[in-house]
Design a protein around this motif. Structure first.
Motif, PDB file in Angstrom:
ATOM      1  N   SER A 260      85.287  25.077  -4.965  1.00  0.00           N
ATOM      2  CA  SER A 260      84.075  24.731  -4.224  1.00  0.00           C
ATOM      3  C   SER A 260      82.502  25.022  -4.506  1.00  0.00           C
ATOM      4  O   SER A 260      81.671  24.597  -4.112  1.00  0.00           O
ATOM      5  N   ARG A 261      82.605  25.929  -5.680  1.00  0.00           N
ATOM      6  CA  ARG A 261      81.124  26.282  -6.120  1.00  0.00           C
ATOM      7  C   ARG A 261      80.880  25.561  -7.333  1.00  0.00           C
ATOM      8  O   ARG A 261      79.684  25.627  -7.783  1.00  0.00           O
ATOM      9  N   ASN A 262      81.511  24.483  -7.548  1.00  0.00           N
ATOM     10  CA  ASN A 262      81.355  23.481  -8.511  1.00  0.00           C
ATOM     11  C   ASN A 262      79.985  22.657  -8.246  1.00  0.00           C
ATOM     12  O   ASN A 262      79.818  22.244  -6.995  1.00  0.00           O
ATOM     13  N   PRO A 263      79.149  22.739  -9.060  1.00  0.00           N
ATOM     14  CA  PRO A 263      77.722  22.041  -8.792  1.00  0.00           C
ATOM     15  C   PRO A 263      78.104  20.646  -8.430  1.00  0.00           C
ATOM     16  O   PRO A 263      77.165  20.241  -7.558  1.00  0.00           O
ATOM     17  N   HIS A 264      78.965  19.640  -8.723  1.00  0.00           N
ATOM     18  CA  HIS A 264      78.980  18.421  -8.459  1.00  0.00           C
ATOM     19  C   HIS A 264      79.272  18.624  -6.740  1.00  0.00           C
ATOM     20  O   HIS A 264      78.880  17.404  -6.220  1.00  0.00           O
ATOM     21  N   LEU A 265      80.042  19.374  -6.036  1.00  0.00           N
ATOM     22  CA  LEU A 265      80.169  19.425  -4.656  1.00  0.00           C
ATOM     23  C   LEU A 265      78.948  19.704  -3.933  1.00  0.00           C
ATOM     24  O   LEU A 265      78.873  19.294  -2.971  1.00  0.00           O
ATOM     25  N   GLN A 266      77.793  20.355  -4.516  1.00  0.00           N
ATOM     26  CA  GLN A 266      76.868  20.429  -3.709  1.00  0.00           C
ATOM     27  C   GLN A 266      75.924  19.093  -3.633  1.00  0.00           C
ATOM     28  O   GLN A 266      75.154  19.163  -2.508  1.00  0.00           O
ATOM     29  N   THR A 267      76.189  18.187  -4.135  1.00  0.00           N
ATOM     30  CA  THR A 267      75.643  16.679  -4.245  1.00  0.00           C
ATOM     31  C   THR A 267      76.517  15.746  -3.518  1.00  0.00           C
ATOM     32  O   THR A 267      76.005  14.700  -3.296  1.00  0.00           O
ATOM     33  N   CYS A 268      77.993  16.137  -3.504  1.00  0.00           N
ATOM     34  CA  CYS A 268      78.951  14.850  -3.264  1.00  0.00           C
ATOM     35  C   CYS A 268      79.679  15.320  -2.170  1.00  0.00           C
ATOM     36  O   CYS A 268      80.709  16.150  -2.321  1.00  0.00           O
ATOM     37  N   ALA A 269      79.589  14.646  -0.988  1.00  0.00           N
ATOM     38  CA  ALA A 269      80.365  14.931   0.152  1.00  0.00           C
ATOM     39  C   ALA A 269      81.700  14.243   0.077  1.00  0.00           C
ATOM     40  O   ALA A 269      82.784  14.861   0.451  1.00  0.00           O
ATOM     41  N   ASN A 270      81.906  13.231  -0.747  1.00  0.00           N
ATOM     42  CA  ASN A 270      83.230  12.541  -0.953  1.00  0.00           C
ATOM     43  C   ASN A 270      83.993  13.760  -1.782  1.00  0.00           C
ATOM     44  O   ASN A 270      85.247  13.857  -1.176  1.00  0.00           O
ATOM     45  N   CYS A 271      83.529  14.233  -2.779  1.00  0.00           N
ATOM     46  CA  CYS A 271      84.529  15.215  -3.434  1.00  0.00           C
ATOM     47  C   CYS A 271      84.635  16.540  -2.561  1.00  0.00           C
ATOM     48  O   CYS A 271      85.721  17.098  -2.697  1.00  0.00           O
ATOM     49  N   ARG A 272      83.617  16.885  -1.853  1.00  0.00           N
ATOM     50  CA  ARG A 272      83.857  17.776  -0.933  1.00  0.00           C
ATOM     51  C   ARG A 272      85.112  17.633   0.215  1.00  0.00           C
ATOM     52  O   ARG A 272      86.041  18.389   0.265  1.00  0.00           O
ATOM     53  N   ALA A 273      85.211  16.490   0.555  1.00  0.00           N
ATOM     54  CA  ALA A 273      86.096  16.128   1.403  1.00  0.00           C
ATOM     55  C   ALA A 273      87.576  16.178   0.778  1.00  0.00           C
ATOM     56  O   ALA A 273      88.654  16.574   1.415  1.00  0.00           O
ATOM     57  N   LEU A 274      87.417  15.691  -0.884  1.00  0.00           N
ATOM     58  CA  LEU A 274      88.574  15.581  -1.345  1.00  0.00           C
ATOM     59  C   LEU A 274      89.306  16.938  -1.646  1.00  0.00           C
ATOM     60  O   LEU A 274      90.485  17.325  -1.475  1.00  0.00           O
ATOM     61  N   LEU A 275      88.298  17.724  -2.046  1.00  0.00           N
ATOM     62  CA  LEU A 275      88.691  19.151  -2.315  1.00  0.00           C
ATOM     63  C   LEU A 275      89.487  19.745  -0.850  1.00  0.00           C
ATOM     64  O   LEU A 275      90.570  20.488  -1.018  1.00  0.00           O
ATOM     65  N   ALA A 276      88.713  19.558   0.151  1.00  0.00           N
ATOM     66  CA  ALA A 276      89.232  20.048   1.466  1.00  0.00           C
ATOM     67  C   ALA A 276      90.679  19.571   1.654  1.00  0.00           C
ATOM     68  O   ALA A 276      91.552  20.314   2.138  1.00  0.00           O
ATOM     69  N   ASP A 277      90.871  18.293   1.545  1.00  0.00           N
ATOM     70  CA  ASP A 277      92.069  17.648   1.549  1.00  0.00           C
ATOM     71  C   ASP A 277      92.991  18.373   0.702  1.00  0.00           C
ATOM     72  O   ASP A 277      94.196  18.863   1.302  1.00  0.00           O
ATOM     73  N   LEU A 278      92.851  18.575  -0.513  1.00  0.00           N
ATOM     74  CA  LEU A 278      93.654  19.375  -1.367  1.00  0.00           C
ATOM     75  C   LEU A 278      94.053  20.619  -1.019  1.00  0.00           C
ATOM     76  O   LEU A 278      95.192  21.154  -1.169  1.00  0.00           O
ATOM     77  N   GLU A 279      93.022  21.560  -0.520  1.00  0.00           N
ATOM     78  CA  GLU A 279      93.252  22.637   0.100  1.00  0.00           C
ATOM     79  C   GLU A 279      94.077  22.912   1.176  1.00  0.00           C
ATOM     80  O   GLU A 279      94.898  23.617   1.294  1.00  0.00           O
TER      81      GLU A 279
END
Ligand code: ZN
Length: 84
Positions: free
Chosen positions: A28-47
């Motif tokens: 979740s600290r990856n810089p891409h996630l700071q700018t990308c809501a899509n991938c934040r949602a994906l990571l939340a799903d994976l978690e």
């Protein structure tokens, strides 16, 4: 339009996401996630999936108990052997 570039970095990020999680790093600290809501949602799903998997297949086992069982198994194996 920057959509293509976004999608491309999403693709790159998602290709590395499994490695990132497996490495034990805080994805979740990856810089891409700071700018990308899509991938934040994906990571939340994976978690959520990972959490569900942990509950289905608990990997936390007391090591001492495990060692006790190994010792028991060894003793059992030694038990029936009779000297000829
Ligand atoms: Zn993304």
């Amino acid at each position: 339009m920057t959509e293509d570039r976004n999608n491309r970095s999403c693709q790159e990020f998602q290709e590395h996401l499994a490695e990132l999680i497996a490495s034990g790093e805080d994805a979740s600290r990856n810089p891409h996630l700071q700018t990308c809501a899509n991938c934040r949602a994906l990571l939340a799903d994976l978690e959520t999936i990972a959490e569900a998997a942990r509950q289905l297949f608990p990997i936390e086992q007391p090591k001492e108990d495990l060692w006790d069982r190994i010792e028991l198994a060894i003793k059992k194996e030694e038990g029936p052997i009779q000297p000829d």
